[in-house]
Design a protein around this motif. Structure first.
Motif, PDB file in Angstrom:
ATOM      1  N   HIS A   1       0.986  -1.184   0.018  1.00  0.00           N
ATOM      2  CA  HIS A   1      -0.055   0.076   0.092  1.00  0.00           C
ATOM      3  C   HIS A   1       0.900   1.382  -0.044  1.00  0.00           C
ATOM      4  O   HIS A   1       0.588   2.154  -0.798  1.00  0.00           O
ATOM      5  N   LEU A   2       1.781   1.165   0.865  1.00  0.00           N
ATOM      6  CA  LEU A   2       2.891   2.288   1.109  1.00  0.00           C
ATOM      7  C   LEU A   2       3.421   2.609  -0.284  1.00  0.00           C
ATOM      8  O   LEU A   2       3.553   3.795  -0.605  1.00  0.00           O
ATOM      9  N   GLY A  16       2.753   2.049  -3.053  1.00  0.00           N
ATOM     10  CA  GLY A  16       1.917   2.422  -4.129  1.00  0.00           C
ATOM     11  C   GLY A  16       1.412   3.622  -4.214  1.00  0.00           C
ATOM     12  O   GLY A  16       1.474   4.551  -4.935  1.00  0.00           O
ATOM     13  N   ILE A  17       1.104   4.162  -2.959  1.00  0.00           N
ATOM     14  CA  ILE A  17       0.601   5.505  -2.669  1.00  0.00           C
ATOM     15  C   ILE A  17       1.879   6.240  -3.078  1.00  0.00           C
ATOM     16  O   ILE A  17       1.683   7.447  -3.640  1.00  0.00           O
TER      17      ILE A  17
END
Ligand SMILES: [Cu+2]
Ligand SMILES: [Cu+2]
Lengths: 282, 637
Positions: free
Chosen positions: B516-517, B519-520
């Motif tokens: 997630h990290l 990706g963001i």
């Protein structure tokens, strides 16, 4: 013991998965108003999400600690349903989502439509202005429109004007100016994306997609990105760069590059002519 | 048996012969047509492989192995083998390697076969993580890397998650509804035997010129119409997987509608039956669309049509619309059966009826309907009509409501229960946690501007794995552990099961959480190489991924060792009420000596003396019992 382990690993899960939601890891912002809006929107959604996740995990862990099977413990309560509760969480969930939708709506308009260029921008220099926007900026003013075309595996940028002005890989733009992009593709689908400038958009063969960004004055510099849609073997190497300079520098860059292109064109024509002549003499 | 007899009797020898003959036939057809037109070169290997190996040969194999024998006999007016079910049941391990019409054998065939492809796809994931452990290219070149993630996803989706659910349901559903078998046992066998064709094709694509198909499992046109021959293996392979899954779904629909035991009204069906009923509806309606999308690609590639050539009147975006019109519902095809498994596991292990039984069933139906209205949320950056984004965002938000209802109802089922933390239950609870996270990131993705930011980044990779691994695959593990005693007649090792759970739960989160990290932060997906700034996270992710992958070996060892030497299982080790637990473990070859009669809901754990179904010979006083939601009053002695 098991419970401690469960709690610990849930904590790990929380820290790691929800770490995604820590402030340090929000989308990149600071390049363009649009990216800032995305960031705000993200944070709102995030807080709602954290609350929901905590409710779910709280109930789960509570049930696990309080209602584990024990010898001689109480019987399981035979609850088959509870209509008010069921209706409640259906309506509740729907309400939360309605609110999220409405908030997104409010921001969507702001994100979709380009704002006018600032007074310190390139607005006065009609040479670069493009008025062919589908949604002209609300406040009037002019924008710089660049045609971005992707092909395996390089981006080409065509600037407006009578004399040809284009570049590959590196896009040079003036700060303080709204830059609108017409994104196209020559062969397969590509996706134009500079994370700090928000607005990812696919270049689709046969279509023209639009996006825009605006880098405020004082934020001159290089913004990097890369193609975001799988486009073939070297997709990972299809990079792009936006170099933001002051409008003055931009004008001189444009003049210089135009001359270079013209020069190169003339050189090429001369060469061809020479070859043709030599061919005749042969 | 003489060799000639072997070649004419259904089985592997005849299958090899059929495959070879049909390949030769297909190849000859291509060469013949080219000769007639006077085309050069005469031997166009792309065309010969497409027609001979990909299209004709599989039919030779299917006929050879014996899927069509009965129908051929019947159609040609020859005496068919009498319906003595001599092909029924497995008496030795060899019986699993031939066409068998017993739903229990087919169920196990499905599960074992799909596990093989799961391992293949998993190994590819390991190779990808090795490559991604540091920036730059170390192990594979970019094109191979693209092939790896494309085949990985295709195997996991079409050869593991979708069919393994079909396998579990194949074994359990007929028993659960009190039926002697599926409605169409021969079609059931055909469905299974079509499946390996798709998997073998996808794996074989690595060995053709130009490498495996490398356009992702999404195979977006026009990239997929321009890439080398390997793409053809996906395009055609999907057809076999799709045909297999449509045939199975039809079979489930007919079985569930027409073959329920007396007294089993729809409102007395266990939720797993509901889940497979709704899944089958999805499959039957949606799967033809992916078949269509891939046929368009095949025609563009092989026959020179112009569905996706912009200059010739084709439209590239049409591919995405048709593709996602299947592939979004496909997410629910991969999710709903898992929902069913979780309802069974939680209710049994919490000794409580499923909370809000009817709402649970209704929400499944709601998901089926809404599932068809959200496809374009995958196209927020593709430049479709921008007005379409808003309705798609709203429906995507809406679909979270029935999903939310299910999560809350499971929590309410746990509430004040008596919770037994066995391995399947651990996986069920892990599922709730991870699926909630996957659902939450799904809602964030519905928010158009955020989606535009993270689409095609590692955030998507994280989201899809929270939904499909933390979600679907955890339910698959839960289901396999839960029904393992019933399927094999033996108990699995509880300690190893728990170890498997904890290792996979922890390292799953350490693997996919950080994605997630990154990706963001802007790391795109589907790249073999990446910027220096993501190096630390990727190293951590890769190490976790290796441990996560290794945790599967515990499962594998547990399953194999327990199947061979595990202690014998009782008929009903979990004290469950649904019908499959009321027969021996493993069940008799024909399931029931006597068809059971259903007299109440399936989850009446706390009501003393309440039963779901009775068999005549030991029938207690029959109590008129209300439906699943209503429960049974205690019987009077
Ligand atoms: Cu690309
Ligand atoms: Cu979707």
């Amino acid at each position: 013991m098991l419970l401690a382990a469960l709690a610990a690993s849930l904590l790990v899960a929380l820290v790691v998965a929800q770490g995604a939601f820590a402030d340090a890891f929000t989308p990149e912002s600071g390049g363009s108003q649009q990216a800032d809006d995305i960031d705000t929107l993200y944070k709102i959604t995030l807080y709602v999400a954290i609350v929901i996740f905590l409710i779910v995990e709280g109930t789960l862990i509570w049930s696990l600690t309080r209602h584990r099977h024990r010898r001689g413990g109480p019987e399981a309560a035979q609850i088959r349903g509870n209509t008010p509760l069921e209706l409640g969480w259906t309506v509740g969930a729907a309400l939360i989502l309605v609110v999220l939708t409405v908030i997104t709506f409010v921001y969507l308009d702001d994100i979709k439509n380009p704002p006018p260029s600032g007074p310190d921008g390139l607005a006065s220099q009609a040479q670069f202005a493009s008025l062919d926007q589908p949604n002209p900026p609300a406040g009037g003013g002019q924008t710089l429109n660049i045609v971005v075309s992707g092909r395996q595996y390089v981006w080409r940028y065509d600037y407006p004007g009578d004399e040809p002005l284009y570049s590959f890989y590196e896009m040079v733009v003036p700060t303080g100016t709204t830059v609108t992009l017409d994104v196209k593709a020559a062969d397969v689908i590509h996706s134009w994306w500079i994370p700090k400038l928000g607005g990812k958009v696919d270049g689709v063969p046969g279509h023209v997609n639009k996006t825009w960004f605006k880098i405020p004055r004082g934020r001159e510099g290089v913004y990097r990105g890369q193609c975001a849609e799988l486009c073939g073997a070297n997709h990972a190497d299809m990079r792009a760069e936006v170099r933001a300079v002051t409008p003055e520098e931009f004008t001189s860059w444009a003049d210089r590059t135009r001359t270079d292109i013209q020069q190169a064109g003339q050189d090429l024509a001369k060469q061809r002519e020479r070859r043709l002549r030599e061919g005749e003499t042969d | 048996m003489t060799f000639a007899q072997r070649l004419t009797a259904p089985g592997w020898y005849r299958a090899a012969l059929g495959t070879a003959l049909m390949f030769a036939f297909g190849g000859a057809l291509v060469v013949g047509v080219r000769a007639l037109y006077g085309w050069d070169p005469l031997f166009n290997w792309d065309a010969i492989i497409t027609v001979g190996a990909l299209i004709a040969a599989p039919f030779g194999y299917l006929v050879g192995i014996g899927c069509f024998d009965y129908w051929f006999y019947w159609a040609s007016g020859r005496p068919t083998r009498p319906e003595d079910h001599s092909g029924h049941g497995a008496r030795s391990w060899k019986d699993y390697f031939r066409v068998n019409t017993d739903h229990k054998v087919i169920g196990i065939q499905y599960i074992v076969t799909t596990m093989f492809f799961f391992i293949a796809g998993g190994l590819m994931a390991m190779l990808m993580r090795a490559e991604l452990a540091q920036p730059g290219t170390q192990f594979v070149d970019p094109n191979t890397f693209n092939g790896l993630f494309s085949v990985h996803a295709s195997l996991m989706i079409f050869l593991f998650i979708i069919p393994v659910f079909a396998g579990i349901a194949n074994f359990v559903i007929p028993l659960m509804i009190g039926a002697p078998d599926m409605a169409f046992p021969r079609l059931n066998a055909l469905s299974f035997w079509m499946l390996p064709i798709a998997g073998v094709m996808m794996l074989a694509s690595f060995f053709v010129e130009g490498g495996a198909f490398a356009t992702g499992w999404t195979a977006y046109a026009p990239l997929s119409t321009e890439t080398p021959l390997g793409q053809q293996f996906f395009t055609v392979g999907v057809q076999f997987a799709g045909a297999s899954s449509i045939a199975t779904a039809l079979n489930f629909l007919v079985t569930i509608i027409t073959m329920r035991a007396p007294g089993m009204t729809f409102w007395r069906m266990p939720l797993l039956v509901w889940a497979n009923f709704t899944t089958s509806l999805l499959v039957v309606i949606a799967t033809p669309f992916i078949a269509g999308s891939q046929f368009f690609v095949l025609l563009d590639r092989s026959l020179g049509t112009h569905f996706f050539t912009p200059g010739a009147g084709g439209d590239v975006l049409m591919y995405q619309h048709v593709f996602w019109f299947y592939s979004h519902p496909a997410v629910y095809i991969m999710m709903l059966p898992g929902f069913g498994i979780i309802s069974e596991v939680i209710s049994t292990n919490a000794r409580k009826p499923v909370f809000g039984y009817r709402m649970m069933a209704f929400s499944l139906v709601a998901i089926v309907i809404l599932g068809f209205t959200v496809w374009a949320h995958h196209m927020f950056v593709s430049g479709m009509f921008s007005w379409l984004r808003v309705p798609m965002m709203i429906t995507t938000m809406l679909i979270a409501v029935p999903t939310g209802i299910k999560i809350f109802s499971w929590l309410a089922t746990l509430w004040r229960g008596v919770i037994h933390l066995r391995t399947p239950m651990l996986f069920a609870l892990g599922f709730i946690t991870m699926f909630t996270l996957g659902g939450i990131s799904g809602i964030m993705l519905a928010v158009v501007p955020f989606d535009i930011h993270v689409s095609d980044t590692y955030f998507i990779v994280a989201h899809i794995h929270y939904v499909l691994f933390g979600g679907s695959v955890f339910t698959i593990f839960a289901g396999i552990y839960h029904w393992f005693p019933k399927m094999t007649g033996r108990m699995y090792d509880e300690t190893l099961g728990k170890l498997h759970f904890w290792l996979s739960f922890i390292f799953f989160n350490l693997t996919f959480g950080p994605m997630h990290l990154v990706g963001i932060d802007g790391m795109p997906r589907r790249v073999a190489d990446y910027a220096e700034q993501y190096a630390t996270w990727n190293a951590i992710i890769s190490i976790s991924a290796f441990i996560f992958g290794a945790s599967f070996l515990i499962f594998l060892y547990n399953m194999i060792a327990s199947w061979r030497h595990g202690p014998a299982a009782a008929a009903n080790p979990w004290r469950a009420h649904s019908i499959e637990w009321q027969v021996s473990s493993p069940p008799p070859i024909f399931n029931f000596d006597e068809i059971p009669t259903v007299v109440g809901g399936p989850y009446e754990y706390g009501t003393p003396g309440a039963v779901h179904a009775v068999f005549k010979e030991k029938a207690p006083a029959q109590v008129p019992a209300p439906a699943g939601g209503g429960g049974a009053p205690p019987p009077t002695e």
